[in-house]
Design a protein around this motif. Structure first.
Motif, PDB file in Angstrom:
ATOM      1  N   VAL A  68       0.821  -1.090  -0.037  1.00  0.00           N
ATOM      2  CA  VAL A  68       0.039   0.062  -0.048  1.00  0.00           C
ATOM      3  C   VAL A  68       1.000   1.277   0.131  1.00  0.00           C
ATOM      4  O   VAL A  68       0.628   2.113  -0.684  1.00  0.00           O
ATOM      5  N   ASP A  69       2.091   1.372   0.727  1.00  0.00           N
ATOM      6  CA  ASP A  69       2.772   2.424   0.899  1.00  0.00           C
ATOM      7  C   ASP A  69       3.383   2.570  -0.398  1.00  0.00           C
ATOM      8  O   ASP A  69       3.597   3.705  -0.879  1.00  0.00           O
ATOM      9  N   ARG A  70       3.962   1.518  -0.973  1.00  0.00           N
ATOM     10  CA  ARG A  70       4.399   1.811  -2.496  1.00  0.00           C
ATOM     11  C   ARG A  70       3.529   2.150  -3.311  1.00  0.00           C
ATOM     12  O   ARG A  70       3.956   3.067  -4.283  1.00  0.00           O
ATOM     13  N   ASN A  71       2.640   1.603  -3.277  1.00  0.00           N
ATOM     14  CA  ASN A  71       1.288   2.312  -4.308  1.00  0.00           C
ATOM     15  C   ASN A  71       1.081   3.744  -3.984  1.00  0.00           C
ATOM     16  O   ASN A  71       1.037   4.560  -5.100  1.00  0.00           O
ATOM     17  N   LEU A  72       0.985   4.187  -2.775  1.00  0.00           N
ATOM     18  CA  LEU A  72       0.592   5.595  -2.559  1.00  0.00           C
ATOM     19  C   LEU A  72       1.810   6.509  -3.004  1.00  0.00           C
ATOM     20  O   LEU A  72       1.814   7.593  -3.623  1.00  0.00           O
ATOM     21  N   ARG A  73       3.025   5.928  -2.634  1.00  0.00           N
ATOM     22  CA  ARG A  73       4.272   6.763  -3.181  1.00  0.00           C
ATOM     23  C   ARG A  73       4.178   7.104  -4.684  1.00  0.00           C
ATOM     24  O   ARG A  73       4.513   7.800  -5.108  1.00  0.00           O
ATOM     25  N   HIS A  74       3.852   6.128  -5.426  1.00  0.00           N
ATOM     26  CA  HIS A  74       3.974   5.908  -6.817  1.00  0.00           C
ATOM     27  C   HIS A  74       2.811   6.992  -7.209  1.00  0.00           C
ATOM     28  O   HIS A  74       3.009   7.899  -8.233  1.00  0.00           O
ATOM     29  N   TYR A  81      -8.434   8.905  -4.232  1.00  0.00           N
ATOM     30  CA  TYR A  81      -7.587   7.869  -4.608  1.00  0.00           C
ATOM     31  C   TYR A  81      -7.330   6.959  -3.394  1.00  0.00           C
ATOM     32  O   TYR A  81      -7.461   5.632  -3.559  1.00  0.00           O
ATOM     33  N   ARG A  82      -7.116   7.550  -2.127  1.00  0.00           N
ATOM     34  CA  ARG A  82      -7.291   6.542  -0.790  1.00  0.00           C
ATOM     35  C   ARG A  82      -8.509   5.803  -0.858  1.00  0.00           C
ATOM     36  O   ARG A  82      -8.666   4.547  -0.512  1.00  0.00           O
ATOM     37  N   LYS A  83      -9.736   6.576  -1.141  1.00  0.00           N
ATOM     38  CA  LYS A  83     -11.129   5.819  -1.201  1.00  0.00           C
ATOM     39  C   LYS A  83     -10.915   4.751  -2.100  1.00  0.00           C
ATOM     40  O   LYS A  83     -11.395   3.827  -1.786  1.00  0.00           O
ATOM     41  N   ALA A  84     -10.494   4.720  -3.173  1.00  0.00           N
ATOM     42  CA  ALA A  84     -10.492   3.721  -4.374  1.00  0.00           C
ATOM     43  C   ALA A  84      -9.604   2.806  -3.909  1.00  0.00           C
ATOM     44  O   ALA A  84      -9.754   1.494  -4.364  1.00  0.00           O
ATOM     45  N   LEU A  85      -8.425   3.145  -3.044  1.00  0.00           N
ATOM     46  CA  LEU A  85      -7.563   2.005  -2.890  1.00  0.00           C
ATOM     47  C   LEU A  85      -8.086   1.224  -1.618  1.00  0.00           C
ATOM     48  O   LEU A  85      -8.092  -0.060  -1.502  1.00  0.00           O
ATOM     49  N   ASP A  86      -8.866   1.856  -0.685  1.00  0.00           N
ATOM     50  CA  ASP A  86      -9.410   1.276   0.238  1.00  0.00           C
ATOM     51  C   ASP A  86     -10.801   0.038  -0.025  1.00  0.00           C
ATOM     52  O   ASP A  86     -10.682  -0.866   0.275  1.00  0.00           O
ATOM     53  N   LYS A  87     -11.458   0.407  -1.417  1.00  0.00           N
ATOM     54  CA  LYS A  87     -12.316  -0.398  -2.107  1.00  0.00           C
ATOM     55  C   LYS A  87     -11.582  -1.202  -3.120  1.00  0.00           C
ATOM     56  O   LYS A  87     -12.313  -1.945  -3.729  1.00  0.00           O
ATOM     57  N   LYS A  88     -10.180  -1.523  -3.052  1.00  0.00           N
ATOM     58  CA  LYS A  88      -9.593  -2.356  -3.807  1.00  0.00           C
ATOM     59  C   LYS A  88      -9.888  -2.003  -5.392  1.00  0.00           C
ATOM     60  O   LYS A  88      -9.724  -3.014  -6.219  1.00  0.00           O
ATOM     61  N   LEU A  89     -10.091  -1.045  -5.764  1.00  0.00           N
ATOM     62  CA  LEU A  89     -10.322  -0.400  -7.135  1.00  0.00           C
ATOM     63  C   LEU A  89      -8.974  -0.703  -8.210  1.00  0.00           C
ATOM     64  O   LEU A  89      -8.944  -0.455  -9.248  1.00  0.00           O
ATOM     65  N   VAL A  90      -7.985  -0.495  -7.400  1.00  0.00           N
ATOM     66  CA  VAL A  90      -6.469  -0.411  -8.023  1.00  0.00           C
ATOM     67  C   VAL A  90      -6.293  -1.656  -8.722  1.00  0.00           C
ATOM     68  O   VAL A  90      -5.366  -1.966  -9.592  1.00  0.00           O
ATOM     69  N   GLY A 115      -5.720  -4.735 -10.931  1.00  0.00           N
ATOM     70  CA  GLY A 115      -5.884  -5.080 -12.205  1.00  0.00           C
ATOM     71  C   GLY A 115      -5.946  -3.588 -13.158  1.00  0.00           C
ATOM     72  O   GLY A 115      -5.965  -3.827 -14.443  1.00  0.00           O
ATOM     73  N   ARG A 116      -5.509  -2.605 -12.412  1.00  0.00           N
ATOM     74  CA  ARG A 116      -5.658  -1.260 -13.085  1.00  0.00           C
ATOM     75  C   ARG A 116      -4.424  -0.611 -13.201  1.00  0.00           C
ATOM     76  O   ARG A 116      -3.663  -0.490 -11.997  1.00  0.00           O
ATOM     77  N   SER A 117      -4.373   0.284 -14.177  1.00  0.00           N
ATOM     78  CA  SER A 117      -2.860   1.173 -13.937  1.00  0.00           C
ATOM     79  C   SER A 117      -2.905   2.303 -12.729  1.00  0.00           C
ATOM     80  O   SER A 117      -4.079   2.987 -12.596  1.00  0.00           O
ATOM     81  N   ILE A 118      -1.928   2.396 -11.731  1.00  0.00           N
ATOM     82  CA  ILE A 118      -1.879   3.363 -10.743  1.00  0.00           C
ATOM     83  C   ILE A 118      -1.970   4.626 -11.425  1.00  0.00           C
ATOM     84  O   ILE A 118      -2.783   5.793 -11.001  1.00  0.00           O
ATOM     85  N   THR A 119      -1.438   4.862 -12.501  1.00  0.00           N
ATOM     86  CA  THR A 119      -1.318   6.048 -13.278  1.00  0.00           C
ATOM     87  C   THR A 119      -2.394   6.789 -13.532  1.00  0.00           C
ATOM     88  O   THR A 119      -3.030   7.433 -13.352  1.00  0.00           O
ATOM     89  N   ALA A 120      -3.337   5.847 -14.126  1.00  0.00           N
ATOM     90  CA  ALA A 120      -4.695   5.943 -14.735  1.00  0.00           C
ATOM     91  C   ALA A 120      -5.559   6.186 -13.607  1.00  0.00           C
ATOM     92  O   ALA A 120      -6.181   7.246 -13.922  1.00  0.00           O
ATOM     93  N   LEU A 121      -5.511   5.549 -12.661  1.00  0.00           N
ATOM     94  CA  LEU A 121      -6.448   6.019 -11.395  1.00  0.00           C
ATOM     95  C   LEU A 121      -6.166   7.087 -10.828  1.00  0.00           C
ATOM     96  O   LEU A 121      -7.209   7.820 -10.410  1.00  0.00           O
TER      97      LEU A 121
END
Length: 208
Positions: free
Chosen positions: A21-27, A53-62, A64-70
């Motif tokens: 999660v930390d790596r995801n948020l940093r990116h 974005y944090r709400k999307a991360l909490d709902k696991k919307l990331v 299978g999807r591009s972090i950049t696009a989200l």
């Protein structure tokens, strides 16, 4: 001993998830910082995008999807929410993603997070487009007059606000005798020339 090993495995898994999660948020936040500079956005909008974005991360919307696009979609949603005139094309130009990927992620955010997006008034887009296309104050005022007529006649309902504003400015520029091409205004608005021409058809009836 078995219980101890089980607890250690659980802690290890939690640590791995936390690190992920930390790596995801940093990116995501690095990409957000790049877009902030390129699009000249306020800290308040960036904070709103980070919250979405944090709400999307909490709902696991990331998954299978591009972090950049989200994160880009989160920023677009933040701009829409704060009525900041930035188009999908503005966002894609600021970061290396396809417009269709951005649009898809935006629709997912709106649906899954139940985001209530305010409708952007096309009049609010006039100043930004006019500034980019270097149009006169008189041209802006006449374009606003056309847009107000369009709203009264419900011609602008459901139309892309940037497209309708660009069309009003083009008609206004012609009326003011300014030498300004469709291409220049379309580029300033982040829409295609085809969109501009299509929107002009309805608005020209109001230019009387």
């Amino acid at each position: 001993m078995k219980k101890t090993l089980k607890r250690l495995r659980i802690w290890d898994n939690r640590t791995q998830v936390h690190d992920s999660v930390d790596r995801n948020l940093r990116h995501a936040f690095i990409e957000l910082g790049k877009m902030k500079d390129k699009l000249a956005l306020s800290d308040a909008i960036i904070e709103k995008a980070a919250y979405i974005y944090r709400k999307a991360l909490d709902k696991k919307l990331v998954r299978g999807r591009s972090i950049t696009a989200l994160i880009a979609a989160s920023l677009y949603a933040a701009c829409r929410d704060t009525k900041t005139p930035r188009t999908l094309n503005d966002i894609t130009a600021a970061i290396n993603i396809k417009r269709k990927d951005l649009a898809l992620c935006y629709r997912i955010l709106v649906k899954e997070l139940d985001l209530k997006m305010p409708v952007v008034d096309s009049v609010q887009c006039v100043a930004r487009i006019a500034s980019k296309a270097e149009l006169s104050e008189k041209t802006k005022r006449y374009a606003v007059k056309i847009l107000k007529k369009a709203k009264q006649n419900e011609i602008s309902a459901g139309k892309d606000p940037m497209g309708i504003a660009a069309s009003a400015l083009y008609i206004s520029a012609l009326r003011m005798g300014m030498n300004c091409s469709q291409k220049i205004i379309a580029q300033a608005a982040g829409v295609t020339e085809v969109t501009l021409r299509n929107r002009c058809k309805g608005l020209k009836l109001l230019d009387t």
